[in-house]
Design a protein around this motif. Structure first.
Motif, PDB file in Angstrom:
ATOM      1  N   VAL A 127      16.089  92.740  21.405  1.00 50.50           N
ATOM      2  CA  VAL A 127      17.490  92.553  21.796  1.00 50.50           C
ATOM      3  C   VAL A 127      17.875  93.551  22.882  1.00 50.50           C
ATOM      4  CG1 VAL A 127      18.082  91.749  19.475  1.00 50.50           C
ATOM      5  CG2 VAL A 127      18.595  94.112  20.110  1.00 50.50           C
ATOM      6  N   ASN A 128      18.859  93.170  23.655  1.00 50.79           N
ATOM      7  CA  ASN A 128      19.439  94.091  24.639  1.00 50.79           C
ATOM      8  C   ASN A 128      20.916  93.728  24.760  1.00 50.79           C
ATOM      9  OD1 ASN A 128      20.255  95.660  26.752  1.00 50.79           O
ATOM     10  ND2 ASN A 128      18.395  95.344  27.959  1.00 50.79           N
ATOM     11  N   TYR A 129      21.704  94.287  23.858  1.00 52.48           N
ATOM     12  CA  TYR A 129      23.120  93.890  23.792  1.00 52.48           C
ATOM     13  C   TYR A 129      23.904  94.321  25.032  1.00 52.48           C
ATOM     14  CZ  TYR A 129      22.253  92.982  18.796  1.00 52.48           C
ATOM     15  OH  TYR A 129      21.775  92.510  17.608  1.00 52.48           O
ATOM     16  N   GLY A 130      23.339  95.273  25.772  1.00 54.93           N
ATOM     17  CA  GLY A 130      24.019  95.687  27.003  1.00 54.93           C
ATOM     18  C   GLY A 130      24.270  94.512  27.935  1.00 54.93           C
ATOM     19  N   VAL A 131      23.455  93.502  27.824  1.00 51.40           N
ATOM     20  CA  VAL A 131      23.590  92.346  28.700  1.00 51.40           C
ATOM     21  C   VAL A 131      24.970  91.685  28.539  1.00 51.40           C
ATOM     22  CG1 VAL A 131      22.691  90.497  27.207  1.00 51.40           C
ATOM     23  CG2 VAL A 131      22.142  90.492  29.623  1.00 51.40           C
ATOM     24  N   TRP A 132      25.630  91.983  27.420  1.00 52.55           N
ATOM     25  CA  TRP A 132      26.942  91.357  27.175  1.00 52.55           C
ATOM     26  C   TRP A 132      28.121  92.246  27.521  1.00 52.55           C
ATOM     27  CZ3 TRP A 132      24.544  90.600  21.809  1.00 52.55           C
ATOM     28  CH2 TRP A 132      23.687  89.502  21.823  1.00 52.55           C
ATOM     29  N   TYR A 133      27.906  93.573  27.661  1.00 50.16           N
ATOM     30  CA  TYR A 133      29.118  94.390  27.782  1.00 50.16           C
ATOM     31  C   TYR A 133      28.955  95.677  28.575  1.00 50.16           C
ATOM     32  CZ  TYR A 133      27.372  97.854  24.471  1.00 50.16           C
ATOM     33  OH  TYR A 133      26.629  98.834  23.873  1.00 50.16           O
TER      34      TYR A 133
ATOM     35  N   ILE B 127      24.926 100.139  31.773  1.00 56.76           N
ATOM     36  CA  ILE B 127      24.115 101.343  31.542  1.00 56.76           C
ATOM     37  C   ILE B 127      23.289 101.177  30.265  1.00 56.76           C
ATOM     38  CG2 ILE B 127      24.211 103.825  31.038  1.00 56.76           C
ATOM     39  CD1 ILE B 127      26.914 102.492  33.144  1.00 56.76           C
ATOM     40  N   GLN B 128      23.930 100.704  29.214  1.00 57.03           N
ATOM     41  CA  GLN B 128      23.185 100.449  27.977  1.00 57.03           C
ATOM     42  C   GLN B 128      22.111  99.390  28.212  1.00 57.03           C
ATOM     43  OE1 GLN B 128      23.955 103.212  26.379  1.00 57.03           O
ATOM     44  NE2 GLN B 128      24.099 102.194  24.407  1.00 57.03           N
ATOM     45  N   PHE B 129      22.472  98.418  29.025  1.00 56.82           N
ATOM     46  CA  PHE B 129      21.496  97.373  29.372  1.00 56.82           C
ATOM     47  C   PHE B 129      20.258  97.984  30.035  1.00 56.82           C
ATOM     48  CE2 PHE B 129      19.718  94.833  32.801  1.00 56.82           C
ATOM     49  CZ  PHE B 129      19.197  93.791  32.079  1.00 56.82           C
TER      50      PHE B 129
END
Lengths: 537, 311
Positions: A311-317, A320-322
């Motif tokens: 998973v890579n939830y950064g893709v939604w919000y 930087i987290q992505f």
């Protein structure tokens, strides 16, 4: 009494909750949900909860942000929002998406062609606040006033003005979580403007500048993945225990005894599953292991932090987290010396690592990435597995197209080629392929389980998918027929599972959902017992 | 030089300069992350169903099959049929389609009026008075383009204005600028229609003016008031146009070719990779608690460091 349809100006000016849940009149569903009272409702939050958290958009809370108590707190939040707005249009802070955002801000002609393509807007009974251009137009007006014309927020705003500004921002925050970013609207737009992108960019202001994001996405999501190892909270030791348990489970169910490769240096492939599969749908990684073992594929799993969770939830919000998660995945693959990364049944992980991260990963981090669908298609069509599609003859199968893999990546045929090789009773939903409808759990909705947000998802955002499923099986809707919704994506499965549970679809209509690999193993002739366990789970 | 010529030169140059500057501004924006949207018409053999090269195993080892013809076909179909609007917003298409086709005809009218002048420079015997097949064809073409252009643009523009005024979902999202755009375009097409019907059925006044403008010759002395009015309204439109979303023909190029259809993979050593590395050297700038605003994008993304996990 129902309130009048809210306008853009009401978003800032109208006090209290903008839309009442009771005023929503979603489109009627086909049988067996065509009778009044036969479908779930959106439960209002308790009065106490509504007082404490921001619900002034529609009485639903996705972000669960505590209402600021003092005017100074509001003033600070308003200031941060506007500094984030400026950064959104700064070529250094937002090089990642400046060009597409700028084009959408500048060139939308407000023709509303996007509206008819949006399943949330249409299925909600055309709730104005869910119109794809509604939140985009609010951002556009802010952009024109504060970015393009360079106006700044006055320092001496009155308490009333601060209140109004915060109300608008709080509604915008919730509004950015009423769109699944499926991008059907962008596909329909004759200009190419992208209201789905606007949703994501708004979320970025809240996360990257204000530190506000749904807990499931940030603290329990990307932060936990980077620090603990997985958004499920599963640390590396638990991952290895799980794999060991699943090895035994495979042996019990199939008689096959073999070890799953973990941290194998120099393997051809690093396979990364969505870690939710190990816990919620263990039959999925089990089926993968069986197929790859039988086909003699040289692969490995990884037990490094974050590398056993695709998973890579950064893709939604959050960009930087992505980037942090994408770089971590690539770095571990580099250290293992694999030739490629293959992503398991997880749609957003596909798009994140194969498409979006393509412009993050450079140098020796740019390791080739591939979908499991092409690998399995090659295995299935090469006759390396003993397959007999008639073993799936007691099931009628339909296919859900995950937006991320299909509309946003163009992977359309491999899953169909596999299904046609392992099932005789396959039928397509309408529409399908790149015109599909989202499961309703896109952009993180599937994992956001707090308050009455799941109710909203079942009734509104998953409704188009529900309608498609009921329609495709309408001639065999009774419980005497076994029906299977193949959803080759973990988040889609999560959304469909919750939706089926809310509508009691398995009990009433005998419709089960699951992945693609389970159908492949179910068709393997050298496995004695059916692999698919026809029970609700 | 007449006042009519002067204003037209100023308006045309201003229009071109601003449009070019806007185009350059977008073209010089930093590389962005991929944001593909399918179908992509240049995916050879796959565009019809929305497929991509990601459907091929080990796609990076195989030649990338790109069909520019497919892309061109898609563009031509979209430009000349407005298929997106036809499929998704049929009520709007009934007016948007004639409006856009009318505008294309007017562009063609301008071109057809200028071709004889350009050919005259090359020594070919075509022009207002010159006989011959090409001259005749151009005159008929100008007739057709003028008739279709003025009529369709006027009808389409009036229809679009009525829809913005009376259709709730359009009205509530329209800003004053949206109405001004349409009113100005209706005024120009209305003036063109009146001039065409009353004094310039064969567009010879427009042709003479076009000739004088591109040849830097004195303006014709016989330009009727209706034609002059049309030209001045067009000048106003040219001065105003670049600052509105009517320049969406520029935006559309970028939204399609540089965002939706931009699926070029980032290959090691490529120009794209260099641009990414440059962009990643920028400070992040964002200030949420989980971000150090002074760190570069490379540093903020962890730079490849992997902490030891619980073993």
């Amino acid at each position: 009494m129902a309130k009048s349809k809210p306008t853009i100006n009401d978003f800032r000016k109208r006090a209290g909750q903008l839309v009442d849940i009771d005023d929503m009149h979603p489109l009627p569903l086909p049988p067996p949900f065509d009778k009044p009272g036969s479908e779930p409702q959106i439960k209002p939050l308790p009065e106490d909860g509504r007082r404490k958290i921001e619900t002034d958009l529609d009485g639903v809370s996705a972000v669960r942000f505590a209402r600021p108590e003092t005017v100074d707190q509001k003033r600070e939040l308003v200031g941060k929002f506007f500094s984030g707005l400026a950064k959104l249009f700064d070529p250094r802070s937002n090089w990642t998406f400046l060009e597409p955002l700028f084009l959408t801000m500048e060139y939308c002609v407000r023709c509303q062609t996007c509206s008819a393509a949006c399943p949330i807007f249409i299925e909600s009974g055309k709730q104005e606040i869910y119109r794809p251009s509604f939140r985009a137009e609010i951002l556009r007006r802010l952009y024109r006033k504060y970015v393009k014309r360079g106006r700044t927020l006055p320092d001496n705003l009155t308490e009333k003005e601060i209140d109004a500004a915060w109300t608008m921002i709080a509604r915008l925050m919730e509004s950015s979580y009423r769109c699944t970013i499926c991008r059907r609207c962008a596909q329909a737009c004759p200009i190419g403007a992208d209201n789905g992108l606007v949703t994501r960019e708004l979320r970025k202001i809240f996360s990257q500048e204000m530190g506000i994001a749904p807990r499931a996405l940030h603290q329990d999501g990307s932060v936990q993945q980077l620090e603990i190892g997985s958004s499920t909270g599963m640390p590396p030791a638990a991952f290895r225990d799980n794999v060991s348990f699943l090895e035994d489970e495979v042996a019990d169910r199939t008689g096959m005894q073999f070890h799953w490769p973990i941290d194998k240096q120099g393997a051809e492939i690093l396979l990364i599953h969505n870690a939710g599969e190990y816990l919620a749908w263990p039959e999925n990684p089990m089926a993968f292991a069986i197929i790859l073992e039988k086909a003699g594929i040289d692969y490995t799993l990884s037990s490094e932090l974050a590398a056993y969770d695709a998973v890579n939830y950064g893709v939604w919000y959050d960009d930087i987290q992505f980037a942090r998660v994408a770089v971590r995945h690539a770095e571990i693959a580099r250290r293992l010396g694999v030739k490629k990364i293959v992503i398991g049944e997880c749609g957003h992980a596909h798009k994140a690592l194969m498409v979006i991260a393509d412009r993050i990963l450079t140098g020796d981090l740019n390791i080739p990435r591939e979908s499991y669908l092409t690998l399995l298609r090659d295995i299935v069509l090469s006759s390396r597995l003993p397959l007999d599609p008639s073993r799936n003859d007691d099931i009628t199968v339909t296919l859900h197209d995950p937006c991320n893999m299909v509309r946003l990546m163009g992977i359309v045929q491999p899953q169909r080629e596999i299904l046609k090789a392992v099932c005789n009773n396959f039928r397509e939903m309408t529409p399908h392929g790149v015109d599909n409808f989202c499961c309703g759990g896109g952009s993180g909705f599937a994992i956001m389980q707090d308050g009455n947000f799941p109710d909203w998802r079942h009734v509104v955002s998953s409704r188009a998918k529900m309608r498609q499923i009921l329609n495709v099986f309408q001639d065999i809707i009774g419980p005497e027929h076994k029906k299977y919704v193949c959803a080759p994506c973990s988040n889609c499965k999560g959304a469909i599972r919750d939706m089926f549970a809310a509508y009691r679809l398995f009990e009433t209509s005998n419709i089960l959902y699951g992945g693609l690999v389970e159908l492949i193993v179910n068709a393997m002739t050298d496995i004695e017992k059916p692999f698919i366990d026809w029970q609700w789970h | 030089m007449s006042l009519l010529q002067l204003t037209t030169y100023i308006a045309a140059v201003f229009f071109l300069v601003v449009v070019i500057l806007k185009t350059v501004k977008i073209a010089r924006m930093p590389v962005h992350l991929r944001w593909d949207l399918y179908p992509i018409p240049h995916e050879k053999g796959k565009a019809a169903y929305g497929g991509s090269y990601f459907e091929n195993s080990s796609w990076w080892e195989k030649p990338r099959l790109v069909s520019r013809a497919g892309e061109l076909r898609e563009m031509v179909v979209e430009i000349f049929s407005l298929r997106g609007v036809f499929r998704n917003n049929r009520s709007l298409w009934w007016f948007s389609y004639p409006f856009h086709i009318g505008l294309y005809c007017l562009v063609a009218l301008i071109v057809s009026l200028k071709i004889p002048v350009v050919l005259h420079w090359t020594g070919m015997p075509v022009g207002g008075q010159a006989p011959g097949f090409l001259s005749l064809a151009l005159q008929y073409a100008a007739h057709a383009f003028a008739a279709a252009g003025w009529t369709l643009t006027l009808i389409g523009g009036l229809g679009l204005l009525a829809m913005r005024l009376f259709k709730r979902d359009l009205r509530s999202y329209s800003r004053p600028g949206d109405y001004i755009n349409l009113i100005l375009l209706i005024a120009v097409s209305g003036a063109g229609f009146i001039a065409w019907v009353t004094v310039d059925r064969d567009s010879h006044h427009l042709r003479d003016l076009a000739h004088s403008l591109i040849s830097f010759l004195p303006a014709p002395t016989t330009t009727p008031a209706a034609t002059a009015c049309l030209v001045w309204l067009t000048d106003i439109l040219l001065l105003y146009f670049p600052f509105t979303h009517m320049t969406h023909f520029i935006g559309k190029f970028f939204t399609y070719h540089k965002v939706r259809w931009e699926d070029t993979p980032n290959r090691p050593g490529s120009l794209i990779e260099k641009k990414i590395q440059q962009a990643a050297d920028n400070p992040v700038g964002w200030s949420a608690p989980h971000i150090d605003p002074l760190s570069t994008w490379t540093e903020a993304s962890g730079g490849g460091k992997v902490p030891d996990g619980e073993k």
